[in-house]
Scaffold this motif. Structure first.
Motif, mmCIF file in Angstrom:
data_model
loop_
_atom_site.group_PDB
_atom_site.id
_atom_site.type_symbol
_atom_site.label_atom_id
_atom_site.label_comp_id
_atom_site.label_asym_id
_atom_site.label_seq_id
_atom_site.Cartn_x
_atom_site.Cartn_y
_atom_site.Cartn_z
ATOM 1 N N LEU A 212 0.821 -1.207 0.000
ATOM 2 C CA LEU A 212 0.000 0.000 0.000
ATOM 3 C C LEU A 212 0.858 1.261 0.000
ATOM 4 O O LEU A 212 1.912 1.312 0.643
ATOM 5 C CB LEU A 212 -0.939 0.001 1.214
ATOM 6 N N TRP B 167 -2.030 5.986 2.693
ATOM 7 C CA TRP B 167 -3.246 5.159 2.761
ATOM 8 C C TRP B 167 -3.898 5.274 4.139
ATOM 9 O O TRP B 167 -5.094 5.577 4.248
ATOM 10 C CB TRP B 167 -2.911 3.702 2.444
ATOM 11 N N SER C 112 -4.169 -0.289 7.378
ATOM 12 C CA SER C 112 -3.279 -1.372 6.961
ATOM 13 C C SER C 112 -3.108 -2.454 8.017
ATOM 14 O O SER C 112 -2.954 -3.631 7.670
ATOM 15 C CB SER C 112 -1.911 -0.805 6.561
ATOM 16 N N LEU D 108 -6.033 -4.677 7.673
ATOM 17 C CA LEU D 108 -5.933 -5.424 6.422
ATOM 18 C C LEU D 108 -4.880 -6.520 6.516
ATOM 19 O O LEU D 108 -5.052 -7.613 5.968
ATOM 20 C CB LEU D 108 -5.616 -4.461 5.273
ATOM 21 N N TRP E 248 -7.777 -10.707 -1.764
ATOM 22 C CA TRP E 248 -7.874 -9.267 -1.551
ATOM 23 C C TRP E 248 -7.148 -8.480 -2.641
ATOM 24 O O TRP E 248 -6.059 -8.869 -3.090
ATOM 25 C CB TRP E 248 -7.271 -8.896 -0.191
ATOM 26 N N TYR F 209 -6.455 -4.069 -3.564
ATOM 27 C CA TYR F 209 -6.588 -2.706 -3.041
ATOM 28 C C TYR F 209 -6.405 -1.735 -4.194
ATOM 29 O O TYR F 209 -5.530 -1.915 -5.047
ATOM 30 C CB TYR F 209 -5.548 -2.443 -1.958
ATOM 31 N N ILE G 164 -9.371 5.591 -2.008
ATOM 32 C CA ILE G 164 -8.969 4.205 -1.775
ATOM 33 C C ILE G 164 -10.191 3.297 -1.832
ATOM 34 O O ILE G 164 -11.324 3.735 -1.590
ATOM 35 C CB ILE G 164 -8.265 4.034 -0.399
ATOM 36 N N ILE H 35 -11.269 -1.186 -1.315
ATOM 37 C CA ILE H 35 -10.940 -2.599 -1.116
ATOM 38 C C ILE H 35 -11.835 -3.420 -2.037
ATOM 39 O O ILE H 35 -13.042 -3.177 -2.111
ATOM 40 C CB ILE H 35 -11.182 -3.023 0.345
#
Length: 385
Positions: free
Chosen positions: A14, A18, A30, A33, A46, A48, A60, A62
């Protein structure tokens, strides 16, 4: 001014900025995540998406690739509201891979965010949809898997996202109502849990007293990381007792899930065990998300659920934690709406946007989704004076 997107395959890729952009939501940050990646259901992958304006990260999202299989969607429950025929229809339409913008393991809008001072809503969503097309192509080219459906999940009825309806229409997305999110707003005058009890009418104060009496000698104890590790098999077994009772599911949490969340989120993740004579008989989990208390998964030994009213006692304990810690809301999530209403939670309607990649099936997707997400008849309770 140039708007572009970039796709990342892991939390450790990332970009800088972020977490600063996601500071309002622990479930976009993060460390959360990381915990999820390290203990994610086996059928979830996943992705991003970062949206940049003039090289600055301003948005951003997901995205989750979810592989749906019949054994995961419909568990072997004793009572099922969906007949075998409908199970077969749903499984044929949805079996395979879907792409979800959002977090399938948690109720609520925890999937995207952008800076409205830097990006227009149209700019942001055009970038997101371009990124989803890119992810779809990557999955096809790298894994030879076709995306069957796309969904953007869990927006409140009054969310500003609906102003982008023209974009969603151009992408052939349906707006579909799902079960509401049950939310209890903590009143400013509730300084202690006793204040909450005093605000209940007699019927519901008496109900609380009966529940506490039926709990008997069960003690509620916060579990630290070592205790969670020690009791991981029991926690997972108790979680599965509840999960297997659901009418429709899209995933199974792995055994190390709660340990991973505690390891990464630390004091923002709480596990409370219910102990009877030193033996663990149930648990519930919480995520502290700034001023909101997000209820998470729970579980129990079936032998103690009804005699000891474990579920209702857990709802009270969650609220007591929120009041004691001066939090603003308890997000009880969806399912079991009536019993959550009985402790004071109110329903907030939610919608998802979704489409099937087959144009014919997309035309009947609203009906299919209703089969996936059966409505529940329930009575709104009014526990307060």
């Amino acid at each position: 001014m140039l708007t572009r997107y970039k796709i990342y395959a892991s939390f450790n890729e990332l970009p800088l900025g972020w977490d600063a952009l996601a500071k309002h939501d622990v479930l976009l940050q993060s460390h959360y995540l990381q915990a999820m990646e390290e203990a994610t259901p086996t059928n979830i992958q996943w992705f991003y998406i970062g949206v940049f304006k003039n090289e600055a990260l301003e948005g951003i999202a997901i995205a989750q690739r979810v592989q749906l299989y019949l054994k995961d969607m419909f568990r072997n429950t004793q009572v099922s509201c969906i007949k075998t025929f409908f199970k077969d229809v749903v499984s044929r339409v949805l079996k395979g891979n879907i792409l979800v913008v959002g977090n399938l393991t948690h109720t609520g809008q925890h999937g995207l965010f952008y800076n409205p001072k830097a990006l227009l809503k149209t700019e942001f969503f055009e970038a997101i949809f371009s990124a989803l097309d890119d992810i779809t192509d990557r999955i096809k080219n790298n894994q030879n898997k076709k995306i069957r459906a796309v969904a953007l999940k869990d927006f409140f009825k009054d969310d500003a996202i609906h102003e982008a309806k023209a974009i969603f229409d151009s992408e052939n997305l349906h707006q579909v109502y799902v079960q509401p999110n049950m939310i209890l707003s903590v009143r400013p005058e509730w300084k202690t849990f006793q204040d909450y009890l005093q605000s209940l009418n007699k019927k519901y104060r008496d109900r609380y007293k009966r529940a506490r009496k039926k709990r008997n000698s069960i003690k509620t104890v916060e579990m630290d990381l070592d205790a969670i590790e020690k009791h991981t098999p029991e926690l997972h077994r108790f979680y599965m007792n509840v999960s297997n009772n659901a009418k429709f599911n899209t995933f199974v949490l792995p055994e190390n899930h709660f340990y991973s969340l505690k390891l990464q989120l630390k004091e923002n993740f709480k596990v409370f065990g219910y102990y009877l004579k030193g033996e663990l008989v149930g648990f519930f989990t919480l995520i502290l998300n700034n001023e909101d208390l997000e209820t998470y998964f729970l579980g129990y030994d079936k032998a103690h659920q009804y005699p000891n009213q474990l579920y209702l006692n857990m709802l009270y304990d969650m609220l007591e934690f929120a009041i004691s810690n001066q939090l603003k809301k308890v997000v009880y999530a969806r399912t079991a709406m009536e019993i959550k209403s009985s402790v004071g939670a109110k329903s907030k309607p939610m919608v998802v946007y979704l489409k099937h990649t087959n144009s014919f099936l997309n035309g009947i997707f609203r009906l299919i989704f209703k089969l996936m997400n059966p409505s529940e008849d329930w009575q709104v309770r009014h526990p307060f004076k």
